[in-house]
Design an enzyme around this catalytic site. Structure first.
Site, mmCIF file in Angstrom:
data_model
loop_
_atom_site.group_PDB
_atom_site.id
_atom_site.type_symbol
_atom_site.label_atom_id
_atom_site.label_comp_id
_atom_site.label_asym_id
_atom_site.label_seq_id
_atom_site.Cartn_x
_atom_site.Cartn_y
_atom_site.Cartn_z
ATOM 1 N N ASP A 22 1.040 -1.381 0.021
ATOM 2 C CA ASP A 22 -0.123 -0.043 0.076
ATOM 3 C C ASP A 22 0.895 1.235 0.032
ATOM 4 O O ASP A 22 2.118 1.229 0.656
ATOM 5 C CB ASP A 22 -0.988 0.006 1.236
ATOM 6 C CG ASP A 22 -2.038 0.862 1.058
ATOM 7 O OD1 ASP A 22 -2.263 1.240 -0.184
ATOM 8 O OD2 ASP A 22 -2.720 1.265 2.254
ATOM 9 N N GLY A 25 0.092 5.194 -4.491
ATOM 10 C CA GLY A 25 -0.554 6.397 -5.049
ATOM 11 C C GLY A 25 -0.100 7.765 -4.402
ATOM 12 O O GLY A 25 0.114 8.706 -4.656
ATOM 13 N N HIS A 39 2.708 3.707 -8.883
ATOM 14 C CA HIS A 39 2.493 2.216 -9.126
ATOM 15 C C HIS A 39 3.660 1.692 -10.048
ATOM 16 O O HIS A 39 4.351 0.550 -9.697
ATOM 17 C CB HIS A 39 1.198 1.792 -9.907
ATOM 18 C CG HIS A 39 -0.226 1.910 -9.223
ATOM 19 N ND1 HIS A 39 -0.107 1.429 -8.137
ATOM 20 C CD2 HIS A 39 -0.974 2.632 -9.589
ATOM 21 C CE1 HIS A 39 -1.408 2.178 -7.516
ATOM 22 N NE2 HIS A 39 -1.889 2.756 -8.540
ATOM 23 N N LEU A 133 12.073 -20.011 -4.617
ATOM 24 C CA LEU A 133 11.018 -19.345 -3.935
ATOM 25 C C LEU A 133 9.673 -19.283 -4.847
ATOM 26 O O LEU A 133 9.573 -19.226 -6.022
ATOM 27 C CB LEU A 133 11.277 -17.867 -3.963
ATOM 28 C CG LEU A 133 10.241 -16.785 -3.346
ATOM 29 C CD1 LEU A 133 10.101 -16.897 -2.049
ATOM 30 C CD2 LEU A 133 10.472 -15.439 -3.759
#
Length: 257
Positions: A22, A25, A39, A133
């Site tokens: 998060d 923006g 982004h 991974l």
């Protein structure tokens, strides 16, 4: 104290880490740039996180890229996210394959454009036999959706007579969830300063350690990741037991090993 990657590797690291990425923006807006710029910069943090987990030998990394609620965002931002997702799949999957990373997209991708769905299939097929991974990208994913599709699958088995309603146990539900074949979630990180899990891995997070940081995702570098892992290894995970019971169990394991 911020532990280095070498120091952390000597501790009891989580096998499965999930991150709610998060703040892209807001990071861009603080620099008077469009949200799309944030982004794009966030992709660098994804790349760094994958490299860091691979270096530490963490088994699974699950990243929340696009939630089922993100369709409510402005159309141009959603379009940018789709284009960015397509770009990353096109440009990064060969690097992932070269580094033995297995890529899996979790979520309902049926709503995505056909070209993007094909890229997803190609990327998963290319990396499916890799043993390093396990990188899970949650796209059009929601924790409630995950539980719902598991319940639907079990309901169909009951309707077909394959199982009885009494066979629907916690283990049965877990077996139908996305990532059922991977290690249980140990650590859930959220960047960006909010203190909620936003419908992400609701079932899987039942006993996960939660870590929240004010750091915005494009700034979540190796040092910030190290801090999250250092916090994790300092905690005593009890899974409903007392601390003394856990210590006794550990002592018994040492004597039998």
């Amino acid at each position: 104290m911020i532990l280095t990657a070498d120091a952390i590797s000597q501790q009891s690291l989580p096998k499965h880490v999930a991150i709610i990425m998060d703040g892209n923006g807001r990071w861009a807006q603080a620099r008077k740039r469009p949200r799309a710029y944030g982004h794009k910069k966030g992709v660098d943090s994804v790349r760094n996180a994958v490299q860091f987990c691979s270096k530490l030998g963490i088994e699974s990394l699950t990243l929340f890229a696009f939630s089922s609620e993100n369709w409510r965002r402005p159309e141009d931002e959603v379009s940018t996210l789709m284009e960015l997702f397509l770009f990353v799949l096109s440009k990064e999957v060969k690097k992932l394959h070269k580094n033995n990373v297995k890529l899996t997209i979790i979520g309902d991708i049926s709503r995505f454009p056909d070209g993007l769905q094909q890229k997803v299939a190609d990327a998963e097929q290319l990396t499916e036999h890799n043993s390093g991974l396990k990188l899970n990208i949650a796209a059009n994913y929601g924790g409630r959706w995950d539980i719902m599709q598991a319940a639907q699958s079990l309901a169909e088995q009951v309707a077909d007579g394959a199982i009885q309603a009494s066979d629907i146990t916690e283990d049965a539900i877990s077996s139908q969830l996305t990532m059922a074949d991977q290690s249980p979630l140990d650590l859930l990180i959220r960047t960006g300063g909010d203190y909620r899990i936003s419908n992400f891995l609701l079932w899987q997070a039942a006993y996960a350690e939660l870590y929240f940081t004010e750091t915005l995702w494009p700034d979540f570098n190796e040092e910030a990741f190290s801090e999250a892992l250092a916090c994790y290894v300092s905690r005593e995970r009890r899974f409903g037991c007392t601390g003394e019971q856990i210590k006794q169990l550990l002592a018994e394991r040492k004597t039998t090993s």
